[in-house]
Design a protein around this motif. Structure first.
Motif, mmCIF file in Angstrom:
data_model
loop_
_atom_site.group_PDB
_atom_site.id
_atom_site.type_symbol
_atom_site.label_atom_id
_atom_site.label_comp_id
_atom_site.label_asym_id
_atom_site.label_seq_id
_atom_site.Cartn_x
_atom_site.Cartn_y
_atom_site.Cartn_z
ATOM 1 N N HIS A 109 0.814 -1.219 0.000
ATOM 2 C CA HIS A 109 0.000 0.000 0.000
ATOM 3 C C HIS A 109 0.846 1.267 0.000
ATOM 4 O O HIS A 109 0.345 2.359 -0.242
ATOM 5 N N GLN A 137 9.747 -1.915 2.427
ATOM 6 C CA GLN A 137 8.559 -1.657 1.603
ATOM 7 C C GLN A 137 8.403 -0.162 1.365
ATOM 8 O O GLN A 137 8.149 0.270 0.240
ATOM 9 N N SER A 229 4.455 6.643 7.296
ATOM 10 C CA SER A 229 3.322 6.259 8.128
ATOM 11 C C SER A 229 3.119 7.338 9.199
ATOM 12 O O SER A 229 3.700 8.416 9.101
ATOM 13 N N GLY A 265 1.633 -0.855 11.978
ATOM 14 C CA GLY A 265 3.009 -0.569 12.390
ATOM 15 C C GLY A 265 3.054 0.883 12.855
ATOM 16 O O GLY A 265 3.222 1.184 14.034
ATOM 17 N N GLY A 267 0.413 2.626 11.465
ATOM 18 C CA GLY A 267 -1.032 2.795 11.378
ATOM 19 C C GLY A 267 -1.587 3.139 10.007
ATOM 20 O O GLY A 267 -2.796 3.276 9.846
ATOM 21 N N SER A 268 -0.723 3.233 8.955
ATOM 22 C CA SER A 268 -1.248 3.820 7.716
ATOM 23 C C SER A 268 -2.138 2.897 6.886
ATOM 24 O O SER A 268 -3.147 3.347 6.357
ATOM 25 N N ASN A 269 -1.793 1.607 6.762
ATOM 26 C CA ASN A 269 -2.675 0.765 5.930
ATOM 27 C C ASN A 269 -3.966 0.472 6.675
ATOM 28 O O ASN A 269 -5.046 0.418 6.078
ATOM 29 N N SER A 413 -2.062 -5.917 2.915
ATOM 30 C CA SER A 413 -1.217 -4.723 2.724
ATOM 31 C C SER A 413 -0.010 -4.955 1.829
ATOM 32 O O SER A 413 0.553 -3.996 1.296
HETATM 33 C C1 LIG Z 1 3.295 -4.819 3.770
HETATM 34 C C2 LIG Z 1 3.263 -3.902 4.956
HETATM 35 N N1 LIG Z 1 2.164 -3.882 5.728
HETATM 36 C C3 LIG Z 1 2.088 -3.091 6.804
HETATM 37 C C4 LIG Z 1 3.136 -2.272 7.177
HETATM 38 C C5 LIG Z 1 2.987 -1.444 8.398
HETATM 39 O O1 LIG Z 1 2.958 -0.071 8.167
HETATM 40 P P1 LIG Z 1 1.640 0.781 8.370
HETATM 41 O O2 LIG Z 1 1.170 0.508 9.755
HETATM 42 O O3 LIG Z 1 2.074 2.189 8.191
HETATM 43 O O4 LIG Z 1 0.663 0.355 7.343
HETATM 44 C C6 LIG Z 1 4.296 -2.245 6.400
HETATM 45 C C7 LIG Z 1 5.409 -1.365 6.768
HETATM 46 O O5 LIG Z 1 6.455 -1.380 6.221
HETATM 47 C C8 LIG Z 1 4.355 -3.088 5.273
HETATM 48 O O6 LIG Z 1 5.440 -3.105 4.508
#
Ligand SMILES: Cc1ncc(COP(=O)(O)O)c(C=O)c1O
Length: 462
Positions: A109, A137, A229, A265, A267-269, A413
């Motif tokens: 994402h 990522q 994020s 992590g 919080g963004s996704n 994600s």
């Molecule tokens: C595939 C994937 N999912 C989730 C996350 C967690 O980040 P966030 O909480 O910002 O979505 C990451 C962070 O690198 C990620 O690579």
């Protein structure tokens, strides 16, 4: 029944949704070193003003520039898929839907905001972006966006991930970025940590300090920092996920979901998928909304809500959030993107309000879930995503026990094709669980004692 629910390009959402406009109790402001709220111009050495305006905006809807949509069409609208094979395997009456964000060129994402941030920076005359990355990522997403928009990109990658995930570094290089392991010898923040702990696995907090230092010390004034994020504008850009999902669920003949799940992590996704539905919950809908984290990094489930720095060197403003302490060095679990010590203030305020129900899973449970996913749906999930899958399976099993036809929506994600070392460790029986010991948590929390206290404000409605 369609397994993939596709929107036409012409149906892509044309505005992002800003939860700050609808939260019953407003966010506590970020504070400067003097304990007073930070003014937008104080952030100007770090971010371009057009993104700072989004960061502090209270507007409910913000237009997505046409130029950004023209880049997003490479993979958006992303499909909504029905996990029919998992449903069958679990013999659950639940209907499980997921947004497939692994479909983007970098595989997660993250480019939804990387493209937007690179575009706004370019509009503002910026030539180079610096950032940190955990799993790689985010770094690869920003490298991809900078490549498409013609910006230079420098990525500080947490040492443990740099060693565990060399292919991510190569992806960044293919997209023209310069990727170095953090802590590095290239910044004062990095050198200081290396002097004290030469063998440290690194942390996102340290890498953030390095990336900010590199941006603000560029005397040309054309370098800025970009965060993948946590901040309001990052979560805002991700809401395109939930807004698409809403239209797609409707096309599938569903009303609102009963349960929404995402790993968190920073919080963004999770926010990107859930915030448009949090708005429905604020307006009376009955939805269980679950952000999921690892037991090794239990920010939402065990840490206090407090003012803390976003980075280890204490250079960022103080944010009101659930935090394990800015000096927290997480255990080397494979979900590198879920090892941040804090959490997005918007997600945290929604937790304080009682709108969200955070949950933590062990690493082994999440890999077991990811193996079930690979066996049924076929895809190999990112280790971060597998935390969400563990919660999906638990909720689908509960629906079975209760005999209820629940609609579960979650965010897929990212894919795990660059994260196979974790699967290797799991398959060879070397993967272990980590539960953060209470003494260690208390040790890190001591750093919060002399910082301003964060009031837990809530309306009491949930
Ligand atoms: C595939 C994937 N999912 C989730 C996350 C967690 O980040 P966030 O909480 O910002 O979505 C990451 C962070 O690198 C990620 O690579």
């Amino acid at each position: 029944m369609e397994q993939k629910i596709q929107l036409k390009e012409s149906d892509i959402p044309r505005q992002w949704y800003n939860l700050a406009a609808d939260l019953p109790t407003p966010l506590l402001p970020p504070l400067g070193p003097d304990g007073n709220p930070v003014s937008p111009d104080m952030l100007a050495p770090v971010f371009p003003m057009n993104l700072i305006e989004q960061e502090v905006s209270a507007e409910r809807w913000i237009d997505i520039p046409e130029d950004i949509l023209n880049i997003l069409y490479r993979w958006r609208p992303a499909p909504l898929k029905r996990a029919v094979y998992l449903e069958k395997y679990l013999e659950t009456p639940a209907r499980i839907y997921y947004k497939d964000e692994s479909y983007s060129p970098p595989g997660s994402h993250k480019p939804n905001t990387a493209v937007a941030q690179a575009w706004y920076n370019k509009e503002f005359g910026i030539k180079k972006l610096t950032t940190e990355t955990g799993a790689g990522q985010w770094g690869s997403a920003l490298a991809f966006a900078c490549q498409l928009l013609g910006l230079e990109c420098k990525v500080f990658m947490v040492r443990i991930s740099f060693d565990q995930k060399p292919f991510r570094k190569i992806m960044m290089q293919v997209w023209g970025a310069n990727c170095v392991p953090s802590p590095s010898n290239e910044t004062n923040a990095g050198r200081k940590v290396l002097e004290m702990m030469p063998d440290t696995p690194g942390s996102l907090g340290i890498a953030i300090s390095e990336a900010i230092e590199e941006a603000v010390t560029d005397t040309s004034g054309t370098t800025r920092y970009s965060l993948g994020s946590v901040l309001n504008h990052v979560l805002l850009h991700q809401t395109i996920i939930g807004l698409e999902a809403k239209k797609q669920l409707e096309m599938a003949g569903e009303k609102l979901p009963d349960i929404i799940i995402g790993c968190a992590g920073g919080g963004s996704n999770f926010a990107g998928l859930s915030f448009p539905f949090v708005a429905d919950k604020i307006n009376g809908a009955d939805i269980k909304i679950i952000p999921v984290e690892p037991t090794a990094c239990p920010t939402m489930t065990r840490a206090p809500f407090a003012y803390d720095f976003g980075d280890t060197a204490c250079t960022t403003p103080l944010l009101a959030m659930y935090t394990l302490g800015h000096a927290f060095i997480p255990p080397p679990i494979h979900a590198g993107g879920l090892r941040y010590h804090g959490m997005a203030p918007l997600v945290c305020q929604a937790i304080v309000e009682g709108l969200l129900e955070p949950r933590a899973y062990h690493q082994l449970d999440s890999y077991k879930a990811a193996m079930t996913w690979a066996k049924t749906e076929g895809a190999i999930a990112a280790p971060e995503t597998s935390q969400a899958i563990a919660a999906v399976i638990e909720e689908a099993n509960t629906a079975k026990e209760e005999g209820k036809e629940k609609v579960i929506l979650f965010n897929y994600s990212g894919h795990g094709l660059m994260d196979l070392m974790g699967y290797d460790a799991y398959l060879s029986g070397k993967l272990v669980d980590y539960e953060l010991p209470e003494e260690e948590l208390q040790k890190y929390l001591k750093d919060l004692e002399n910082l301003p206290k964060a009031e837990m404000r809530k309306s009491g409605k949930w």
